[in-house]
Design a protein around this motif. Structure first.
Motif, PDB file in Angstrom:
ATOM      1  N   GLU A 309       0.827  -1.206   0.000  1.00  0.00           N
ATOM      2  CA  GLU A 309       0.000   0.000   0.000  1.00  0.00           C
ATOM      3  C   GLU A 309       0.861   1.257   0.000  1.00  0.00           C
ATOM      4  O   GLU A 309       0.594   2.220  -0.731  1.00  0.00           O
ATOM      5  CB  GLU A 309      -0.915   0.005   1.228  1.00  0.00           C
ATOM      6  CG  GLU A 309      -2.027  -1.022   1.195  1.00  0.00           C
ATOM      7  CD  GLU A 309      -2.761  -1.110   2.516  1.00  0.00           C
ATOM      8  OE1 GLU A 309      -3.949  -1.475   2.501  1.00  0.00           O
ATOM      9  OE2 GLU A 309      -2.156  -0.825   3.576  1.00  0.00           O
ATOM     10  N   VAL A 310       1.898   1.247   0.813  1.00  0.00           N
ATOM     11  CA  VAL A 310       2.761   2.422   0.937  1.00  0.00           C
ATOM     12  C   VAL A 310       3.500   2.676  -0.378  1.00  0.00           C
ATOM     13  O   VAL A 310       3.592   3.822  -0.841  1.00  0.00           O
ATOM     14  CB  VAL A 310       3.760   2.241   2.105  1.00  0.00           C
ATOM     15  CG1 VAL A 310       4.814   3.346   2.086  1.00  0.00           C
ATOM     16  CG2 VAL A 310       3.021   2.227   3.432  1.00  0.00           C
ATOM     17  N   GLU A 311       4.019   1.625  -0.980  1.00  0.00           N
ATOM     18  CA  GLU A 311       4.748   1.785  -2.244  1.00  0.00           C
ATOM     19  C   GLU A 311       3.856   2.409  -3.312  1.00  0.00           C
ATOM     20  O   GLU A 311       4.270   3.334  -4.034  1.00  0.00           O
ATOM     21  CB  GLU A 311       5.250   0.417  -2.709  1.00  0.00           C
ATOM     22  CG  GLU A 311       6.133   0.465  -3.947  1.00  0.00           C
ATOM     23  CD  GLU A 311       7.498   1.077  -3.672  1.00  0.00           C
ATOM     24  OE1 GLU A 311       8.123   1.575  -4.622  1.00  0.00           O
ATOM     25  OE2 GLU A 311       7.930   1.076  -2.492  1.00  0.00           O
ATOM     26  N   GLU A 312       2.634   1.913  -3.402  1.00  0.00           N
ATOM     27  CA  GLU A 312       1.705   2.423  -4.414  1.00  0.00           C
ATOM     28  C   GLU A 312       1.325   3.872  -4.125  1.00  0.00           C
ATOM     29  O   GLU A 312       1.302   4.720  -5.039  1.00  0.00           O
ATOM     30  CB  GLU A 312       0.465   1.535  -4.444  1.00  0.00           C
ATOM     31  CG  GLU A 312      -0.479   1.794  -5.598  1.00  0.00           C
ATOM     32  CD  GLU A 312      -1.590   2.781  -5.267  1.00  0.00           C
ATOM     33  OE1 GLU A 312      -2.227   3.299  -6.198  1.00  0.00           O
ATOM     34  OE2 GLU A 312      -1.802   3.041  -4.066  1.00  0.00           O
ATOM     35  N   GLU A 313       1.050   4.199  -2.851  1.00  0.00           N
ATOM     36  CA  GLU A 313       0.609   5.552  -2.513  1.00  0.00           C
ATOM     37  C   GLU A 313       1.739   6.565  -2.635  1.00  0.00           C
ATOM     38  O   GLU A 313       1.530   7.697  -3.091  1.00  0.00           O
ATOM     39  CB  GLU A 313       0.028   5.567  -1.091  1.00  0.00           C
ATOM     40  CG  GLU A 313      -0.746   6.828  -0.770  1.00  0.00           C
ATOM     41  CD  GLU A 313      -1.534   6.689   0.518  1.00  0.00           C
ATOM     42  OE1 GLU A 313      -2.748   6.450   0.429  1.00  0.00           O
ATOM     43  OE2 GLU A 313      -0.934   6.811   1.612  1.00  0.00           O
ATOM     44  N   ILE A 314       2.934   6.178  -2.258  1.00  0.00           N
ATOM     45  CA  ILE A 314       4.092   7.071  -2.402  1.00  0.00           C
ATOM     46  C   ILE A 314       4.299   7.409  -3.879  1.00  0.00           C
ATOM     47  O   ILE A 314       4.568   8.567  -4.247  1.00  0.00           O
ATOM     48  CB  ILE A 314       5.368   6.432  -1.812  1.00  0.00           C
ATOM     49  CG1 ILE A 314       5.304   6.428  -0.274  1.00  0.00           C
ATOM     50  CG2 ILE A 314       6.619   7.176  -2.281  1.00  0.00           C
ATOM     51  CD1 ILE A 314       5.447   7.779   0.375  1.00  0.00           C
TER      52      ILE A 314
END
Length: 507
Positions: A309-314
């Motif tokens: 999730e973090v990779e995609e949102e960043i």
């Protein structure tokens, strides 16, 4: 009640009589409290009460008749009953970190400190709740919940010192309130006492409770409706990963537009903060967080959740920021660097204290799309009032924290600072915002409340207070301006000026 009324309205040319009356009133109150408190729980000499004469708004000070330091519910109840019988005002106090004068004492009242209510009573990892006393520090809740993989989400910059009772009074937020909400969104139940000393419970341990939603009414009421002694908070699981983007902009309008664009893209960051160039310079000199000193504004955008999730949102946020004109983008590589990025934002207030003898931290909200407009307006106000201002924002929800730099030893600078602050608040209202976001009204914003609310609206607020506190003894003279104050302030605005706080009755 006659003595109280006479003293509050004593003529200015009778200081000796006023001093005599105050001394007599103090003796009466101290005798009543000595009957219900141990000796070490009651302070009343000038040396003992001076540390309680203000909160974080140090420009305005007033010593109380006495300070009560109860350590049990029974003692709180007894103090309230004694004060109610004598018609003595009561001002509840947490850690004194508030910035609007909400905990400033009443000159003929008792300050009721909840500092000794500092125990964490229970943590339920299955229900993800904690039951804590009002004097427990905000950060201490997360520290106690950490072994269970949980934490308390609202994180004001003063979280190392501020108490949960004070957070309830002001409906505090913090840098992660955009995603996780303010205090009101993270509290299940509050217990305390009415002004008469009657026990009362707001909310419940279930997700909803029967009847009117008085819990939401109490949170943010600044100690005017009840004295809080115990709070049940929601805990949330610690995310598997958190990463932070630091983005630089060479134009404040582009930075402001970027904030709105991130939200418009359907992204709700864990944190979305903005600092202007003067604030960036101040904090970088203090904590060496690696900020870009050439940027006119920087944004801190955090994502948390699973690694995927973090990779995609960043990636999505970085793309939005680039399209909006970011001149540089850095993404934290590990937890140490993420905390380093945030260290500057978290230390904005102490950093400002290093570059100015004093500062007044304002607090208002505006629509996100007006961030650049308010920054440019504040820049013009700096010229108008001949004072510097460093700005830091909870940009994601439009909560401004301009820090006006001045020297309190210079009465003219203090006066100009007051006018500057009022201008910021009332410009925020004109832009579609409000005079406070999370610091409360206290005594600081009474005049500006006259601009935001009509006399009829203020009277409705008074009616709610009287329903809980008919004698108006809990934190009187704060938050809701009187009709007389608003009338006088309106006259000054018509004449093209503003009244400073000392020019209007405070209580």
């Amino acid at each position: 009640m006659a003595l109280h009324w006479d003293l509050m309205n004593a003529p200015a040319d009778a200081p000796e009589a006023t001093a005599v009356q105050r001394a007599a009133r103090q003796a009466e109150v101290v005798r009543a409290l000595q009957a219900v408190l141990p000796a070490d729980a009651l302070l009343y000499t000038p040396e003992e009460t001076t540390p309680y004469e203000c909160d974080g708004l140090t420009a305005y000070r007033q010593r109380p008749l006495a300070v009560a330091l109860p350590e049990s519910d029974e003692q709180v109840q007894a103090v309230l009953r004694a004060c109610h019988a004598l018609d003595v005002p009561v001002v509840a106090r947490g850690a004194g970190t508030g910035l609007s004068g909400g905990a400033m004492p009443h000159p003929l009242g008792v300050t009721l400190s909840l500092a000794r209510f500092n125990r964490i009573l229970a943590i339920d990892p299955l229900a993800q709740t904690a039951v804590v006393q009002a004097g427990v520090r905000n950060l201490a809740i997360s520290e106690a919940a950490a072994p269970h993989g949980l934490y308390y989400a609202p994180d004001p910059s003063s979280q190392i010192a501020c108490t949960i009772g004070g957070n309830v009074a002001e409906n505090s937020g913090g840098v992660h309130c955009l995603k996780y909400g303010l205090t009101v969104h993270n509290i299940l139940q509050v217990r305390g006492y009415t002004v008469e000393g009657e026990p009362v419970t707001f909310g419940g341990t279930a997700l909803d409770s029967a009847g009117l939603d008085l819990l939401a009414l109490l949170i943010g009421s600044e100690g005017m409706l009840a004295v809080v002694t115990e709070v049940t908070v929601k805990l949330v699981p610690k995310p598997q990963l958190a990463r932070c983007i630091m983005a630089s902009f060479d134009d404040v309008r582009q930075a402001g537009d970027a904030v709105a664009a991130v939200i418009a893209a359907g992204i709700i960051p864990a944190g979305l903060e903005m600092m202007d160039k003067p604030m960036t310079a101040a904090v970088e000199d203090f904590v060496h967080a690696g900020y870009d000193l050439t940027a006119e504004a920087i944004l801190l955008c955090e994502s948390d959740g699973t690694p995927e999730e973090v990779e995609e949102e960043i990636g999505r946020m970085s793309e939005v920021l680039r399209r909006c004109g970011a001149t540089a983008i850095s993404v934290s590589r590990d937890e140490a660097e993420r905390l380093k990025f945030w260290s500057g934002r978290k230390n904005a207030f102490p950093a400002s204290g290093r570059i100015s003898p004093d500062y007044m931290c304002m607090d208002s909200t505006i629509p996100r799309k007006r961030l650049a407009d308010i920054l440019l307006a504040i820049a013009e106000m700096e010229k108008k009032y001949r004072l510097r201002c460093a700005n830091v924002f909870h940009a994601g929800d439009g909560n401004l924290h301009p820090l006006i730099l001045f020297d309190a030893n210079d009465p003219d600078q203090l006066h100009r600072c007051e006018l500057f602050g009022a201008d910021i608040l009332e410009t925020s209202v004109a832009m579609g915002g409000t005079v406070t976001g999370e610091h409360g009204v206290g005594v600081e914003k009474l005049n500006s409340m006259c601009v935001q609310f009509s006399p009829e609206e203020n009277e409705q607020m008074f009616a709610i207070k009287r329903a809980f506190d008919p004698k108006e003894l809990l934190n009187p003279g704060k938050v809701i301006p009187t009709l007389h104050r608003c009338a006088e302030y309106g006259k000054m605005l018509v004449r093209g000026g503003r009244l400073s706080h000392p020019d209007l009755p405070r209580f």
